[in-house]
Design a protein around this motif. Structure first.
Motif, PDB file in Angstrom:
ATOM      1  N   LYS A  11     -11.159   9.149  14.100  1.00 23.40           N
ATOM      2  CA  LYS A  11      -9.837   8.649  14.511  1.00 23.40           C
ATOM      3  C   LYS A  11      -9.720   7.143  14.298  1.00 23.40           C
ATOM      4  CE  LYS A  11      -8.381  12.667  15.799  1.00 23.40           C
ATOM      5  NZ  LYS A  11      -7.528  13.432  14.884  1.00 23.40           N
ATOM      6  N   ILE A  12     -10.814   6.414  14.462  1.00 20.83           N
ATOM      7  CA  ILE A  12     -10.785   4.969  14.200  1.00 20.83           C
ATOM      8  C   ILE A  12     -10.529   4.719  12.722  1.00 20.83           C
ATOM      9  CG2 ILE A  12     -12.235   2.889  14.103  1.00 20.83           C
ATOM     10  CD1 ILE A  12     -13.434   3.851  16.822  1.00 20.83           C
ATOM     11  N   VAL A  13     -11.207   5.454  11.853  1.00 20.50           N
ATOM     12  CA  VAL A  13     -10.976   5.301  10.408  1.00 20.50           C
ATOM     13  C   VAL A  13      -9.529   5.655  10.073  1.00 20.50           C
ATOM     14  CG1 VAL A  13     -11.581   6.158   8.100  1.00 20.50           C
ATOM     15  CG2 VAL A  13     -13.391   5.655   9.765  1.00 20.50           C
ATOM     16  N   LEU A  14      -9.025   6.737  10.641  1.00 19.46           N
ATOM     17  CA  LEU A  14      -7.631   7.130  10.380  1.00 19.46           C
ATOM     18  C   LEU A  14      -6.660   6.044  10.831  1.00 19.46           C
ATOM     19  CD1 LEU A  14      -7.634  10.908  11.388  1.00 19.46           C
ATOM     20  CD2 LEU A  14      -7.333   9.966   9.089  1.00 19.46           C
ATOM     21  N   ARG A  15      -6.891   5.488  12.021  1.00 19.35           N
ATOM     22  CA  ARG A  15      -5.984   4.450  12.551  1.00 19.35           C
ATOM     23  C   ARG A  15      -6.042   3.184  11.706  1.00 19.35           C
ATOM     24  NH1 ARG A  15      -1.550   2.999  13.501  1.00 19.35           N
ATOM     25  NH2 ARG A  15      -1.200   1.358  15.013  1.00 19.35           N
ATOM     26  N   VAL A  16      -7.251   2.777  11.329  1.00 18.33           N
ATOM     27  CA  VAL A  16      -7.394   1.599  10.460  1.00 18.33           C
ATOM     28  C   VAL A  16      -6.669   1.845   9.139  1.00 18.33           C
ATOM     29  CG1 VAL A  16      -9.072   0.309   9.065  1.00 18.33           C
ATOM     30  CG2 VAL A  16      -9.481   0.654  11.516  1.00 18.33           C
ATOM     31  N   ASN A  17      -6.812   3.033   8.577  1.00 19.85           N
ATOM     32  CA  ASN A  17      -6.137   3.326   7.308  1.00 19.85           C
ATOM     33  C   ASN A  17      -4.616   3.369   7.465  1.00 19.85           C
ATOM     34  OD1 ASN A  17      -8.265   3.254   5.534  1.00 19.85           O
ATOM     35  ND2 ASN A  17      -8.746   5.423   5.773  1.00 19.85           N
ATOM     36  N   ALA A  22       0.379   0.650   6.130  1.00 20.49           N
ATOM     37  CA  ALA A  22       1.605   0.004   6.621  1.00 20.49           C
ATOM     38  C   ALA A  22       1.706  -1.440   6.155  1.00 20.49           C
ATOM     39  CB  ALA A  22       1.659   0.071   8.149  1.00 20.49           C
ATOM     40  N   ASN A  23       0.562  -2.038   5.803  1.00 19.97           N
ATOM     41  CA  ASN A  23       0.536  -3.418   5.312  1.00 19.97           C
ATOM     42  C   ASN A  23       0.290  -3.487   3.799  1.00 19.97           C
ATOM     43  OD1 ASN A  23       0.558  -5.543   7.686  1.00 19.97           O
ATOM     44  ND2 ASN A  23      -0.476  -3.709   8.425  1.00 19.97           N
ATOM     45  N   SER A  24       0.566  -2.384   3.121  1.00 22.99           N
ATOM     46  CA  SER A  24       0.453  -2.294   1.657  1.00 22.99           C
ATOM     47  C   SER A  24      -0.952  -2.578   1.151  1.00 22.99           C
ATOM     48  CB  SER A  24       1.469  -3.228   0.976  1.00 22.99           C
ATOM     49  OG  SER A  24       2.773  -2.898   1.372  1.00 22.99           O
ATOM     50  N   VAL A  25      -1.955  -2.132   1.912  1.00 17.67           N
ATOM     51  CA  VAL A  25      -3.358  -2.259   1.512  1.00 17.67           C
ATOM     52  C   VAL A  25      -3.896  -0.842   1.359  1.00 17.67           C
ATOM     53  CG1 VAL A  25      -5.627  -3.174   2.152  1.00 17.67           C
ATOM     54  CG2 VAL A  25      -3.561  -4.409   2.823  1.00 17.67           C
ATOM     55  N   ARG A  26      -4.638  -0.599   0.288  1.00 13.16           N
ATOM     56  CA  ARG A  26      -5.132   0.762   0.047  1.00 13.16           C
ATOM     57  C   ARG A  26      -6.086   1.196   1.164  1.00 13.16           C
ATOM     58  NH1 ARG A  26      -8.154  -2.325  -3.280  1.00 13.16           N
ATOM     59  NH2 ARG A  26     -10.405  -2.068  -3.224  1.00 13.16           N
ATOM     60  N   PRO A  27      -6.083   2.498   1.463  1.00 14.78           N
ATOM     61  CA  PRO A  27      -6.950   2.998   2.530  1.00 14.78           C
ATOM     62  C   PRO A  27      -8.425   2.937   2.130  1.00 14.78           C
ATOM     63  CG  PRO A  27      -5.805   4.816   1.464  1.00 14.78           C
ATOM     64  CD  PRO A  27      -5.245   3.545   0.884  1.00 14.78           C
ATOM     65  N   ALA A 132      -7.998  -6.656   1.539  1.00 15.44           N
ATOM     66  CA  ALA A 132      -7.790  -5.755   0.393  1.00 15.44           C
ATOM     67  C   ALA A 132      -9.031  -5.629  -0.500  1.00 15.44           C
ATOM     68  CB  ALA A 132      -6.601  -6.239  -0.433  1.00 15.44           C
ATOM     69  N   GLU A 133      -9.987  -6.540  -0.359  1.00 10.35           N
ATOM     70  CA  GLU A 133     -11.225  -6.418  -1.138  1.00 10.35           C
ATOM     71  C   GLU A 133     -12.063  -5.233  -0.681  1.00 10.35           C
ATOM     72  OE1 GLU A 133     -13.424 -10.159  -2.352  1.00 10.35           O
ATOM     73  OE2 GLU A 133     -12.290 -10.855  -0.600  1.00 10.35           O
ATOM     74  N   TYR A 134     -11.966  -4.883   0.583  1.00  9.00           N
ATOM     75  CA  TYR A 134     -12.770  -3.781   1.104  1.00  9.00           C
ATOM     76  C   TYR A 134     -12.213  -2.440   0.641  1.00  9.00           C
ATOM     77  CZ  TYR A 134     -14.913  -7.250   4.182  1.00  9.00           C
ATOM     78  OH  TYR A 134     -15.575  -8.346   4.676  1.00  9.00           O
ATOM     79  N   ASP A 135     -13.097  -1.582   0.157  1.00  6.08           N
ATOM     80  CA  ASP A 135     -12.672  -0.257  -0.267  1.00  6.08           C
ATOM     81  C   ASP A 135     -13.439   0.869   0.427  1.00  6.08           C
ATOM     82  OD1 ASP A 135     -14.902  -1.103  -1.728  1.00  6.08           O
ATOM     83  OD2 ASP A 135     -14.070  -0.595  -3.675  1.00  6.08           O
ATOM     84  N   PHE A 136     -14.479   0.506   1.181  1.00  6.90           N
ATOM     85  CA  PHE A 136     -15.274   1.506   1.897  1.00  6.90           C
ATOM     86  C   PHE A 136     -15.507   1.060   3.336  1.00  6.90           C
ATOM     87  CE2 PHE A 136     -16.330   2.388  -2.495  1.00  6.90           C
ATOM     88  CZ  PHE A 136     -16.314   3.771  -2.539  1.00  6.90           C
TER      89      PHE A 136
END
Length: 164
Positions: A11-17, A22-27, A132-136
């Motif tokens: 749920k934390i990962v889902l909420r962060v994503n 919502a801020n136009s940053v890829r999940p 936005a640099e973070y992808d994982f």
């Protein structure tokens, strides 16, 4: 309770994503390597009773970058969010039957939201969430008796990674 902690991580990962989208940053995608680094830090904080991004008990795992590199060298940049969330805080204070109790799904969702909201109210933690640099990412939660205040706490570590 263990199943609840795994649900909380999800749920934390889902909420962060949700916030990233919502801020136009890829999940973020979940990485087992970053999950392992988060696991080491959450368990160390709980077991040894410190609260820091720097782990004084294991030189190999001293910093977030060293923890990640111990498991995988595929990340050029890492970040980390940690929190000690006391059980006597809402929404769990009336829902958890300490020491072993199950949490309803709506309580897990509310707990995840409060944890992520706490991070979003801190500039450095918010920067990690929206970078936005973070992808994982990897998230690991544990449940411990806080050595400072003698109250049960959730200890959550979220590690972020930017791949090469």
């Amino acid at each position: 309770m263990i199943a609840d902690l795994f649900k909380l991580n999800e749920k934390i990962v889902l909420r962060v994503n949700e916030i990233r989208i919502a801020n136009s940053v890829r999940p973020l995608s979940v990485s087992d390597f970053l999950l392992a680094a988060a696991y080491v830090q959450s368990l160390s904080i709980g077991y040894f009773g410190f609260f820091s991004h720097l782990n004084p008990y294991f030189p190999l795992f001293y910093s977030p970058l060293l923890r990640v590199k111990a498991f995988c060298s595929d990340y050029r940049k890492v970040g980390e969010n940690i929190i000690k969330y006391p059980v006597n805080s809402s929404p769990v204070k009336n829902s958890l039957r300490y020491p072993f109790g199950d949490l309803a799904d709506d309580i897990i969702v509310a707990l995840a939201e409060e944890i992520v909201n706490s991070w979003m109210n801190s500039d450095s933690h918010k920067e990690n969430v929206l970078n936005a640099e973070y992808d994982f990412t990897g998230v690991f939660s544990v449940f411990y008796q806080d050595s400072d205040h003698r109250v049960p706490v959730f200890i959550v570590t979220q590690v972020f990674g930017a791949s090469y």
